[in-house]
Design a protein around this motif. Structure first.
Motif, PDB file in Angstrom:
ATOM      1  N   PHE A   1      -2.063 -10.830 -25.396  1.00 21.45           N
ATOM      2  CA  PHE A   1      -0.867 -11.629 -25.570  1.00 21.45           C
ATOM      3  C   PHE A   1      -0.105 -11.390 -27.043  1.00 21.45           C
ATOM      4  N   ARG A   2      -0.653 -10.407 -27.758  1.00 18.82           N
ATOM      5  CA  ARG A   2       0.161 -10.187 -29.124  1.00 18.82           C
ATOM      6  C   ARG A   2       1.160  -9.281 -28.884  1.00 18.82           C
TER       7      ARG A   2
ATOM      8  N   SER B   1       2.635 -19.513 -30.632  1.00 13.20           N
ATOM      9  CA  SER B   1       1.533 -19.930 -31.467  1.00 13.20           C
ATOM     10  C   SER B   1       0.609 -18.733 -31.821  1.00 13.20           C
TER      11      SER B   1
ATOM     12  N   ALA C   1      -4.412 -12.788 -43.434  1.00 14.79           N
ATOM     13  CA  ALA C   1      -3.517 -11.964 -42.636  1.00 14.79           C
ATOM     14  C   ALA C   1      -2.316 -12.892 -42.092  1.00 14.79           C
ATOM     15  N   TRP C   2      -2.595 -14.301 -41.657  1.00 20.15           N
ATOM     16  CA  TRP C   2      -1.559 -15.012 -41.269  1.00 20.15           C
ATOM     17  C   TRP C   2      -0.780 -15.908 -42.380  1.00 20.15           C
TER      18      TRP C   2
ATOM     19  N   ASP D   1      -3.883 -21.482 -36.811  1.00 22.57           N
ATOM     20  CA  ASP D   1      -2.806 -21.099 -36.351  1.00 22.57           C
ATOM     21  C   ASP D   1      -1.763 -22.431 -36.894  1.00 22.57           C
TER      22      ASP D   1
ATOM     23  N   ARG E   1       1.601 -21.875 -39.065  1.00 24.62           N
ATOM     24  CA  ARG E   1       3.102 -22.186 -38.747  1.00 24.62           C
ATOM     25  C   ARG E   1       3.615 -23.240 -39.386  1.00 24.62           C
TER      26      ARG E   1
ATOM     27  N   ALA F   1      -5.936  -8.696 -35.735  1.00 24.85           N
ATOM     28  CA  ALA F   1      -5.052  -9.182 -36.690  1.00 24.85           C
ATOM     29  C   ALA F   1      -4.603  -8.360 -37.777  1.00 24.85           C
TER      30      ALA F   1
ATOM     31  N   SER G   1      -1.558 -25.579 -30.119  1.00 21.47           N
ATOM     32  CA  SER G   1      -1.851 -24.353 -30.607  1.00 21.47           C
ATOM     33  C   SER G   1      -2.594 -23.640 -29.055  1.00 21.47           C
ATOM     34  N   PHE G   2      -1.969 -22.471 -28.838  1.00 21.90           N
ATOM     35  CA  PHE G   2      -2.365 -21.528 -27.724  1.00 21.90           C
ATOM     36  C   PHE G   2      -3.937 -21.583 -27.980  1.00 21.90           C
ATOM     37  N   TYR G   3      -4.451 -21.442 -29.171  1.00 20.07           N
ATOM     38  CA  TYR G   3      -5.968 -21.195 -29.193  1.00 20.07           C
ATOM     39  C   TYR G   3      -6.752 -22.513 -28.747  1.00 20.07           C
TER      40      TYR G   3
ATOM     41  N   VAL H   1       1.434 -12.836 -33.903  1.00 16.80           N
ATOM     42  CA  VAL H   1       1.555 -11.472 -33.271  1.00 16.80           C
ATOM     43  C   VAL H   1       1.994 -10.563 -34.106  1.00 16.80           C
TER      44      VAL H   1
END
Lengths: 285, 461
Positions: free
Chosen positions: B203-204, A4, B122-123, B321, B325, B169, B279-281, A7
């Motif tokens: 963690f990126r 998630s 960016a995402w 996020d 996705r 990002a 989500s991780f966030y 990256v």
């Protein structure tokens, strides 16, 4: 790591399309801006000329209007209701309010019909439509400069002391011009879609004037009531203008920052709404 | 000039993510919140320990430099929370006044909208979802409440968190580190948020080295800069309290208040997609929330606390996020519902504002204003919590709680609203002031109207 987390660098990049060089874009924008300024100026001057052309008193109307308004309100509030604005003579106090308020109100009323009243011009050539309400407001600024002359005469006649801080007036006027332009853009665009706006604004401005410190001082009001009146951005701007002329300092500086924020918002909202409605102009008119 | 022609735009750039519309939203937020802040201040319900503390501290920083002392705490101005950005803000604020401080805070917070939109770009988040999440940011009751209740340096960390994440990002690592460095200037209360940002960066897949460096930097700052240890964890805004106090209705209501809009939105989207998105966030945001719930400060006092505002970026990152996705567009009903929930929460907040500010405003505001006009500010001025912010950026404002009769220097003044008292000063202080007012050899009453007295100290004890 986690699926998630965003990256991937490649994911962040949008498909690349060749763009013109930044320098040439800015140059073109600058030339467009200069053209816009020139056109605005020409339209504003034309507006003033046609307004007073073939009239016997001509530009004197710009002086007569605030004088008559001040005379009526001065009689009603000063003589009948004994409104006091000590140490400033009430006539001067109110004429100051009326002069600055009239620029705001007249600017908006001129802007309302600026687009809808120029349908033939819009059909002929392309130019940024936002120039029309801008020119309409600036034309009223020219009128305002004449009214300001009357105010100065009254200040001298009544031997009213003024402060050096009056030199701040141009900066506050910039704020007022931007606020007026912002409202002007909003109403000019909306008036193309709904012609009721013209009537509505006349009514709204009347109510707005009584909720602004045009004819009465707010210094001795309860802080809660005064705060509500100063929340009104034009009320705060009028108070600032009076303060720098007669008091020498801003009595309610906190509200000045509120007025700055509202002016920025109204100006941007005006441009935003105008740009949104602009493509519909040709269909509606 | 005669050769110039108007260039008709080929396509209208309506709804640009970072265009006029965005600026309109940002200024709308600033205008509304600044007006509410000013209203609070003008009604004499702003707090000295929130606003006055910074006014006095910033004035002292301007006059005496970084090692200036606070008359509120008796310690260095920068000592309690190490918010060194106050030093930068002090100069324009001391010159331009309280209104500027309000506007600077509100505009800074509203500007967090831009990095949020940059992150969305960016995402590759769908435009409608990005715009919706941006609106949630500007409508967030947690954010608005933290912003509204006077001034706190830690609130400036909210946009900086988003700027740092956007820089990461976009792989602008220099900017990322610069924003992280600026975050240290927002004080110790921003430390948890900084730590979470560094964890995200670490963690990126790309640029994780920068994240690792920043993580080490944040840990070093917490241990060496803030001297953090188990005994002074309160620096982070978390207060150690007995376990028995952690169970009750209020922490649950508080957690519900924080989570409600996000859970409802994700739930609605999950129903449509037949799968609850995680989500991780969101996990990181929950860790932050758990810390707040287990400490007494926000949960036991009010959900409208500035310490809750720093969770907002992480909850919104979770939404971004999820939107990134699942590329599917977000249903209009979900978006409208999300905005409606936020607006409903703002209505509840307005009711709180009405009860905590408007209804309890002093009835003798005009008398207080006149009393303040008689104060000279050349010597220490002692005042109650609600009057202190009206003394402006003066080095000499002192809260009632620090009033010590044996150390009152001649020339000092005391502004006393006899119709007001709060819990920031003990009852003994009020008794002492009353005795002082009666002692003509020690103090002279220079103003006495509408229940407000101004005492000038004329003699030694």
């Amino acid at each position: 790591m986690s699926h998630s987390v965003r990256v991937d660098g490649q994911e962040a990049q949008a498909p690349h399309t060749p763009e013109p060089q930044a320098g040439s874009v800015w140059k073109a924008r600058w030339r467009q801006l200069l053209l816009g300024v020139e056109l605005t100026r020409n339209l504003a001057v034309r507006d003033v000329e046609t307004r007073y052309k073939h009239s016997i008193l001509g530009l004197y109307w710009a002086i007569i209007n605030p004088l008559v308004t001040a005379g009526i309100f001065g009689f009603v509030f000063g003589v009948i209701f004994h409104e006091s604005s000590k140490p400033i003579p009430y006539v001067v106090f109110m004429l100051t309010g009326i002069t600055f308020w009239n620029f705001f109100a007249n600017g908006i009323m001129s802007a309302v019909g600026s687009v809808s009243g120029n349908a033939s011009l819009l059909a002929k050539i392309y130019f940024p439509r936002i120039v029309l309400p801008t020119a309409a407001v600036l034309a009223r600024f020219i009128d305002f400069m004449f009214s300001l002359g009357v105010l100065i005469v009254f200040i001298l006649l009544y031997h009213t002391p003024i402060c050096w801080s009056t030199l701040w007036i141009p900066f506050i006027l910039v704020l007022q011009v931007f606020f007026t332009l912002g409202i002007g853009y909003l109403v000019a665009a909306l008036n193309v879609l709904y012609r009721d706006i013209n009537q509505l604004m006349g009514l709204l401005l009347l109510v707005w004037m009584y909720f602004s410190p045009v004819m009465y001082p707010i210094t001795n009001l309860k802080p809660s009531l005064r705060s509500i009146l100063l929340m009104n951005p034009i009320g705060s701007i009028l108070q600032m203008e009076r303060d720098v002329i007669f008091t020498g300092h801003l009595q309610y500086p906190q509200f000045a920052w509120g007025a700055v924020a509202w002016t920025a918002f109204v100006f941007m909202a005006g441009i935003s709404l105008f740009r949104r409605i602009e493509p519909m102009f040709s269909e509606v008119m | 000039m005669t050769d110039d022609v108007w260039i008709r735009p080929e396509k209208e750039k309506l709804g640009e993510a970072l265009g006029v519309g965005s600026w309109t939203r940002v200024f709308a937020y600033a205008a509304i919140v600044v007006s509410a802040q000013i209203l609070r201040w003008s009604l004499f319900v702003a707090h000295g320990f929130d606003l006055g503390y910074y006014q006095q501290g910033m004035a002292a920083l301007v006059h005496y430099g970084p090692w200036a002392r606070s008359l509120y705490t008796g310690r260095g101005v920068l000592a309690p929370n190490s918010a060194w950005l106050a030093l930068v803000l002090a100069y324009p604020a001391a010159w331009l006044g309280t209104g500027f401080l309000f506007l600077a805070e509100s505009l800074a917070i509203a500007s967090g909208y831009f990095p949020l939109m940059r992150l969305a770009r960016a995402w590759s988040v769908p435009a409608d979802a990005a715009s919706f999440i941006g609106a949630l940011y500007l409508l967030s009751p947690l954010l608005i409440a933290g912003n509204l209740y006077d001034f706190h340096m830690s609130m400036l960390a909210v946009p900086l968190v988003l700027f740092a994440l956007a820089a990461m990002a976009e792989q602008r690592f220099g900017w990322y580190l610069a924003f992280m460095a600026l975050l240290t200037g927002c004080g110790s209360k921003a430390a948890v948020a900084m730590l979470l940002v560094a964890v995200i960066a670490t963690f990126r897949r790309t640029g994780w080295q920068w994240g690792a460096v920043s993580l080490l930097g944040v840990l070093a700052w917490m241990l060496l800069g803030l001297h953090l240890h188990s005994g002074n964890i309160a620096q982070l805004g978390w207060v150690s309290i007995p376990w028995s106090h952690r169970v009750g209705d209020r922490p649950i209501i508080y957690a519900g208040w924080v989570l409600a809009p996000f859970v409802l939105i994700l739930g609605a989207v999950g129903v449509r997609w037949r799968k609850f998105p995680v989500s991780f966030y969101g996990l990181l945001a929950l860790v932050y929330l758990a810390g707040n719930v287990l400490s007494t400060v926000p949960a036991e006092t009010s959900p409208f606390d500035q310490k809750s505002a720093l969770m907002v970026p992480f909850f919104l990152l979770a939404l971004l996020d999820v939107a990134a996705r699942h590329k599917a567009p977000w249903p209009a009903k979900v978006r409208a519902g999300g905005v409606a929930v936020m607006l409903a929460m703002l209505v509840v907040m307005s009711a709180d504002f009405y009860h905590s500010a408007w209804r309890v405003r002093p009835a003798n505001g005009l008398a207080l204003e006149h009393a303040l006009a008689t104060v000279s500010l050349a010597h220490p001025v002692y005042a109650q919590n609600n009057v202190l912010p009206h003394l402006g950026f003066t080095v000499n404002q002192v809260p009632f709680s620090r009033l010590d009769l044996s150390h009152l220097e001649p020339g000092s003044e005391i502004v006393w609203d006899t119709q007001f008292s709060d819990h920031t000063a003990p009852a003994s202080v009020y008794r002492a002031v009353a005795a002082l007012a009666a002692n003509k050899s020690r103090a002279r009453v220079i103003y006495d109207q509408g229940g407000v007295q101004v005492l000038k100290i004329v003699g030694q004890p």
